[in-house]
Design a protein around this motif. Structure first.
Motif, PDB file in Angstrom:
ATOM      1  N   ARG A   1      51.425  14.949 105.972  1.00  0.00           N
ATOM      2  CA  ARG A   1      52.460  14.898 104.967  1.00  0.00           C
ATOM      3  C   ARG A   1      52.207  13.661 104.129  1.00  0.00           C
ATOM      4  O   ARG A   1      52.514  13.689 102.950  1.00  0.00           O
ATOM      5  CB  ARG A   1      53.917  14.719 105.967  1.00  0.00           C
ATOM      6  CG  ARG A   1      55.158  14.968 104.915  1.00  0.00           C
ATOM      7  CD  ARG A   1      55.308  16.100 104.255  1.00  0.00           C
ATOM      8  NE  ARG A   1      56.509  16.383 103.493  1.00  0.00           N
ATOM      9  CZ  ARG A   1      56.690  16.874 102.393  1.00  0.00           C
ATOM     10  NH1 ARG A   1      55.683  17.835 102.029  1.00  0.00           N
ATOM     11  NH2 ARG A   1      57.843  17.439 102.041  1.00  0.00           N
ATOM     12  N   HIS A   2      51.727  12.455 104.631  1.00  0.00           N
ATOM     13  CA  HIS A   2      51.417  11.260 103.638  1.00  0.00           C
ATOM     14  C   HIS A   2      50.480  11.800 102.523  1.00  0.00           C
ATOM     15  O   HIS A   2      50.615  11.759 101.421  1.00  0.00           O
ATOM     16  CB  HIS A   2      50.669  10.280 104.510  1.00  0.00           C
ATOM     17  CG  HIS A   2      51.603   9.456 105.354  1.00  0.00           C
ATOM     18  ND1 HIS A   2      51.854   9.829 106.784  1.00  0.00           N
ATOM     19  CD2 HIS A   2      52.387   8.264 105.145  1.00  0.00           C
ATOM     20  CE1 HIS A   2      52.656   8.986 107.294  1.00  0.00           C
ATOM     21  NE2 HIS A   2      53.146   8.006 106.273  1.00  0.00           N
ATOM     22  N   TRP A   3      49.316  12.647 102.958  1.00  0.00           N
ATOM     23  CA  TRP A   3      48.512  13.338 102.091  1.00  0.00           C
ATOM     24  C   TRP A   3      49.069  14.045 101.009  1.00  0.00           C
ATOM     25  O   TRP A   3      48.732  13.996  99.969  1.00  0.00           O
ATOM     26  CB  TRP A   3      47.589  14.203 102.790  1.00  0.00           C
ATOM     27  CG  TRP A   3      46.389  13.129 103.415  1.00  0.00           C
ATOM     28  CD1 TRP A   3      46.291  12.616 104.704  1.00  0.00           C
ATOM     29  CD2 TRP A   3      45.539  12.140 102.743  1.00  0.00           C
ATOM     30  NE1 TRP A   3      45.173  11.795 105.062  1.00  0.00           N
ATOM     31  CE2 TRP A   3      44.738  11.437 103.888  1.00  0.00           C
ATOM     32  CE3 TRP A   3      45.341  11.752 101.513  1.00  0.00           C
ATOM     33  CZ2 TRP A   3      43.929  10.573 103.337  1.00  0.00           C
ATOM     34  CZ3 TRP A   3      44.276  10.954 101.373  1.00  0.00           C
ATOM     35  CH2 TRP A   3      43.641  10.185 102.134  1.00  0.00           C
ATOM     36  N   ASP A   4      50.244  14.847 101.347  1.00  0.00           N
ATOM     37  CA  ASP A   4      50.902  15.637 100.420  1.00  0.00           C
ATOM     38  C   ASP A   4      51.526  14.941  99.305  1.00  0.00           C
ATOM     39  O   ASP A   4      51.196  15.119  98.087  1.00  0.00           O
ATOM     40  CB  ASP A   4      51.943  16.448 101.144  1.00  0.00           C
ATOM     41  CG  ASP A   4      51.524  17.607 102.002  1.00  0.00           C
ATOM     42  OD1 ASP A   4      50.543  17.949 101.784  1.00  0.00           O
ATOM     43  OD2 ASP A   4      52.443  18.106 102.833  1.00  0.00           O
ATOM     44  N   VAL A   5      51.924  13.602  99.770  1.00  0.00           N
ATOM     45  CA  VAL A   5      52.563  12.469  98.604  1.00  0.00           C
ATOM     46  C   VAL A   5      51.500  12.089  98.019  1.00  0.00           C
ATOM     47  O   VAL A   5      51.587  12.161  96.467  1.00  0.00           O
ATOM     48  CB  VAL A   5      53.446  11.611  99.523  1.00  0.00           C
ATOM     49  CG1 VAL A   5      53.956  10.444  98.200  1.00  0.00           C
ATOM     50  CG2 VAL A   5      54.404  12.161 100.167  1.00  0.00           C
ATOM     51  N   ILE A   6      50.336  11.510  98.497  1.00  0.00           N
ATOM     52  CA  ILE A   6      49.219  11.223  97.766  1.00  0.00           C
ATOM     53  C   ILE A   6      48.619  12.004  96.784  1.00  0.00           C
ATOM     54  O   ILE A   6      48.199  11.528  95.482  1.00  0.00           O
ATOM     55  CB  ILE A   6      48.028  10.575  98.813  1.00  0.00           C
ATOM     56  CG1 ILE A   6      48.952   9.087  99.583  1.00  0.00           C
ATOM     57  CG2 ILE A   6      47.092  10.063  98.255  1.00  0.00           C
ATOM     58  CD1 ILE A   6      48.288   8.933 100.911  1.00  0.00           C
TER      59      ILE A   6
END
Length: 104
Positions: free
Chosen positions: A44-49
């Motif tokens: 989910r962090h990677w989705d934002v990034i």
């Protein structure tokens, strides 16, 4: 602008440590930057990034938390859960982007 070394690679940063050269960023660097501020990256962090990087490439400016919510579809409350206390700053820092306008 200052140049620092992270994992043996020189990177250009501003006075607050935000990367200033878009192409110097990679996912390994993101992991190191996240670790420096105590964040363990999840999918989910990677989705934002990835949203931030794509949006910046298109618009030429770092998205605010409001834009990440409205356009990226990631609610502000979730952003605070993923990137506690100052999500706008932390998200852009890890994504290798300038601090968003309006961030103190």
């Amino acid at each position: 602008m200052p140049v620092i070394e992270i994992q043996g690679k020189p990177v250009h940063v501003d006075d607050e440590g935000f990367l200033t050269a878009y192409d110097e960023w990679d996912e390994e660097l993101a992991r190191v930057l996240a670790q420096q501020i105590g964040i363990d990256l999840t999918d989910r962090h990677w989705d934002v990034i990835r949203f931030l990087r794509d949006d910046y490439r298109t618009r030429g400016e770092t998205a605010t938390t409001r834009r990440v919510n409205a356009v990226g579809g990631i609610p502000v409350k979730e952003q605070f859960a993923l990137f506690p206390k100052k999500p706008g700053k932390k998200m852009s820092y890890i994504a290798g982007l300038p601090k968003p306008h309006g961030c103190v």
